[in-house]
Design an enzyme around this catalytic site. Structure first.
Site, short mmCIF file in Angstrom:
data_model
loop_
_atom_site.label_atom_id
_atom_site.label_comp_id
_atom_site.label_asym_id
_atom_site.label_seq_id
_atom_site.Cartn_x
_atom_site.Cartn_y
_atom_site.Cartn_z
N LYS A 254 -6.95 3.44 8.36
CA LYS A 254 -6.02 4.42 7.78
C LYS A 254 -6.63 5.81 7.74
O LYS A 254 -5.96 6.81 8.05
CB LYS A 254 -5.62 3.97 6.37
CG LYS A 254 -4.78 2.69 6.34
CD LYS A 254 -4.50 2.25 4.91
CE LYS A 254 -3.66 0.98 4.86
NZ LYS A 254 -3.39 0.52 3.49
N SER B 116 0.80 -1.22 0.00
CA SER B 116 0.00 0.00 0.00
C SER B 116 0.84 1.28 0.00
O SER B 116 0.28 2.36 -0.11
CB SER B 116 -0.94 0.01 1.22
OG SER B 116 -0.20 -0.03 2.41
#
EC number: 3.4.21.53
Length: 819
Positions: free
Chosen positions: A753, A710
């Site tokens: 996140k 990511s």
């Protein structure tokens, strides 16, 4: 030595002097041997002898006080019993000794002591010549009458006992088969008599005298049993089970004791255990196993180690809740109110519990599901399990699986091992006391092996279909796949700052005030102070650190309140003594004003300087720095990516404990930028921007291992900033996987996140286009505070990451993801 006419013993016998009791002919007795002479007799005669003659020894009762005994041979009693050594067992603990199992054969008289060392040997005369008595002799005269009376009394005594006990039934048969002249010795060794009384029976060489000595003892025992039956509180089998087996045995290899007070308890316990087994309402298979083990227990001497193991097993079986259960409370409205009062947010978990209640209303035989709550520490996974138990009205039991690496901890140890015990699940059922509790398998992700249940200790099936298992974990990555496949996984994300503030004022602050003996009238923590604690002193997905900080504030205030209370009393006392100079003369300050309100100044005094500072804007003052978003088992985190360039040969250096996937992402980013250098004006007079240049890419903090795909878009943005010399926006964070063709692929952990970006006061978040659906799980007020950019290509990422966009030299066709 033996013939058809009767028993003949050797004319010379080694003598064994014993303090353990009086051995009578026809009885069996255990004798402990630890003196020097007796030890030497065992070694030289019994252990080294090879003939039957060598196993016959003379047993002489020691009539001298053993406390004042010496090494000298005591004066020997004139009458003894010739015995056959049936068994010899040696041991070194607590000191070297032997244990002999000896069966009495007949009486003898010592005529001459031949030697004393190393063990006494004497010339003996056999006294009992059992073959001389015939049935005709017993039928006439006083001897025949005594014999008949003694036999009738013995039959009466046995009739008062429980004939279902095997040894009692065997004794009854022996009364009819044994010669009557042997009965005085046999019965005197069984009933409760003193050694002095047994010695009188031993000394009665004449058979008529022997009957006269033993008959009063037998009569006394019968009268004692009659009195016991009248005075004792009547319970089933108490008046019959007065015959207990000693370590000896049944004639000629057994001995009985009618000591009701000392040895009756074990028989009663076994009978009580049998009743408990039959009343436990076990399944048929388990009941058959228990009855089989109970049958073995009855035949097993108490001295065997397996006796205690079998008894423990049966006690465990009867204590298990085979048929006991609690009734579920299926009121959905009441359950919803209770869950809302106990926990703020967590809507997905609450909805799943209400669904379970609704289905249980419609189908009563529903099997308990296996739920797995996965989320960062401190978000309330364990406390939700307790609330579910309260909602359903069930017992709650927590099993901590952290550090368990042996499946025997869960499935139990087989009974063939010493110290075997049931596993944690069976022990938990025993503790809960019902067969439908709620089991919380805490930290199931730290389990070394799969906890598929089959308890080795019980070795019988136990129905767990009504048990509601709830497992907790920080991550599913370390859960064995076979176990994960059997569980329903529910993600428990971290809390937003607003949720933490609400939780603190609803639950944490009242709880800490109660724990520290304070009241809201003594301490108040405003919401602004709570926000400062959350943002400057804790950086976590849960609320554990927040609760600890609140506890520290309560302790500091408790000191002030206690000091003020004491000072207030002292001031009052001084004011009574001298009202004119109350404050000036005493020198004692007045108590603090209530309530004590914690502002940002008091917060710094109590907790010290802020632990976390918002350093985002300061870190992005130079080109080559970008902010990424990472997921950890502790929740979401922001992650800085730094790059620098220097003269070199076009090499790439990566630091920060990166995994293989992240290293590949860095090489992908370099390759994409080199292939699109002209498009984005990244060339420095040459076709390759890395020509004559080395690049160093670093991921703080260096002590933390990092991996995953990511960070791809963050690495591209960081390198683009470095090569172009432009600054990345200081309020932008991003996440997404990249491909070599410049596409942005979706990643996981979007909610955690995004919450991390919100905690860091960032304003724009770049996420992959295909992760747009994941934003539905994010609270509405968080979505309102952030500007989301959904990117499907790296071109869109770069345009959103730089002020004014990232201009290209020429327009180019947009690449659309076909994935």
């Amino acid at each position: 030595m033996s013939s058809n006419s009767g028993i003949q013993i050797p004319s010379r016998l080694p003598l064994l002097c014993t303090d353990d009791g009086v051995l009578l002919p026809g009885s069996t007795m255990r004798i402990s041997v630890d003196t020097a002479r007796n030890m030497q007799l065992v070694k030289s005669r019994l252990l080294k002898g090879t003939s039957l003659k060598s196993t016959i020894i003379g047993v002489i009762p020691n009539t001298r006080d053993p406390v004042h005994d010496s090494d000298e041979l005591p004066s020997l009693h004139s009458i003894g019993t010739a015995g056959l050594a049936v068994q010899v067992v040696g041991s070194n603990w607590p000191k070297p000794h032997y244990t002999l199992l000896i069966t009495g054969l007949c009486r003898f008289r010592v005529t001459q002591l031949l030697r004393e060392r190393p063990f006494p040997v004497a010339e003996v005369e056999q006294l009992d010549k059992l073959e001389q008595y015939t049935e005709g002799d017993q039928a006439d005269g006083e001897l025949g009458e005594l014999s008949l009376r003694f036999h009738q009394a013995a039959v009466q005594l046995v009739g008062m006992l429980d004939m279902s006990v095997p040894v009692v039934a065997k004794l009854r048969r022996l009364l009819d088969s044994l010669p009557r002249e042997t009965l005085p010795d046999v019965l005197a060794s069984m009933i409760r008599t003193s050694n002095k009384e047994k010695l009188q029976v031993l000394d009665a060489v004449d058979l008529e005298e022997r009957f006269k000595k033993a008959l009063p003892l037998l009569t006394r025992q019968i009268e004692g049993l009659k009195l016991l039956q009248k005075t004792r509180k009547r319970r089933p089998d108490d008046d019959k089970r007065v015959l207990a087996i000693r370590k000896g045995g049944v004639f000629p290899g057994r001995q009985f004791s009618l000591d009701e007070e000392a040895e009756d308890e074990d028989g009663d316990d076994t009978a009580m255990l049998e009743k408990k087994v039959k009343a436990a309402a076990m399944p048929e298979a388990a009941l058959r196993v228990c009855l089989k083990e109970l049958k073995r227990l009855k035949k097993m001497p108490q001295s065997m180690p397996e006796h205690a193991l079998t008894r423990n097993y049966l006690e465990m079986m009867v204590e298990l809740p085979w048929s006991k259960s609690t009734t579920d409370c299926l009121d959905i409205r009441a359950a919803r109110v209770l869950l809302d009062n106990d926990h703020y947010a967590m809507e997905k978990l609450k909805r799943r519990v209400l669904e379970y209640l609704a289905v249980r209303q419609l189908k009563s035989t529903l099997k308990g599901p296996i739920l797995c709550f996965v989320g960062p520490p401190g978000v309330g996974k364990t406390s939700v399990g307790r609330s579910i138990a309260r909602t359903l009205g069930r017992e709650f039991h927590r099993i901590a699986l952290g550090g368990v690496c042996d499946h025997s901890d869960i499935r139990g140890h087989r009974r063939t091992y010493v110290g075997s015990m049931p596993g944690r699940i069976i022990n938990g059922l025993k503790t809960a006391g019902v067969n439908n509790p709620i089991f919380l398998l805490d930290e199931v992700d730290k389990l070394g092996k799969s906890p598929d249940f089959t308890d080795h200790y019980l070795n019988v099936p136990f129905d767990l279909s009504q048990v509601l298992f709830i497992a907790t974990a920080n991550t599913t990555a370390t859960i064995p796949p076979a176990l994960l496949d059997r569980m329903e996984v529910l993600q428990v994300p971290g809390y937003t700052q607003e949720e933490k503030v609400e939780i603190a004022h609803r639950h944490l602050i009242p709880h800490q005030l109660e724990q520290h003996g304070l009241t809201p009238q003594q301490l108040q923590i405003p919401q602004d102070t709570t926000k400062d604690i959350i943002s400057k002193y804790t950086r976590e997905a849960g609320v554990r650190s927040l609760e600890r900080k609140i506890g520290a504030i309560c302790r500091a205030v408790a000191v002030k309140v206690a000091e003020g209370h004491k000072e207030g009393k002292a001031s009052l006392y001084l004011s009574d003594q001298n009202t004119e100079n109350k404050e000036e003369d005493s020198g004692i300050a007045s108590p603090p004003e209530m309530p004590i309100v914690i502002d940002h100044i008091a917060l710094k005094d109590i907790l010290g300087p802020p632990v976390f500072e918002m350093e985002v804007s300061e870190r992005l003052t130079l080109p080559g720095v970008a902010i990424g978003l990472a997921w950890t088992p502790m929740g979401g985190e922001i992650m800085f990516v730094e790059a620098s360039r220097m003269e070199g040969e076009g090499q790439l250096t990566l630091t920060g404990q990166l995994g293989d996937v992240m290293k590949e992402s860095a090489h992908l980013a370099i390759s994409w930028l080199r292939s699109n250098a002209k498009t984005y004006l990244l060339t420095n007079g040459s076709a390759d921007p890395l020509e004559g240049t080395d690049i160093h890419l670093h991921f703080p903090a260096g002590a933390v291992t990092k991996d995953g795909p990511s960070a791809g878009v963050t690495i591209v943005t960081c390198l683009a900033s470095l090569l172009s010399g432009r600054l990345v926006r200081s309020d932008v964070a991003m996440t997404g996987e990249i491909t070599l063709r410049g596409l942005v692929l979706p990643v996981g952990g979007i909610k955690d996140k995004v919450l991390a970006a919100h905690r860091a006061n960032l304003k724009r978040v770049i996420v992959p286009k295909r992760n747009e659906k994941d934003l539905e799980e994010i609270p509405a007020h968080v979505r309102a505070d952030l500007d989301f950019v959904f990117a499907s290509t790296l071109d869109e990422v770069l345009k959103a990451a730089f002020d004014g966009g990232f201009p290209a030299a020429v327009s180019h066709a947009q690449v659309v993801s076909k994935l």
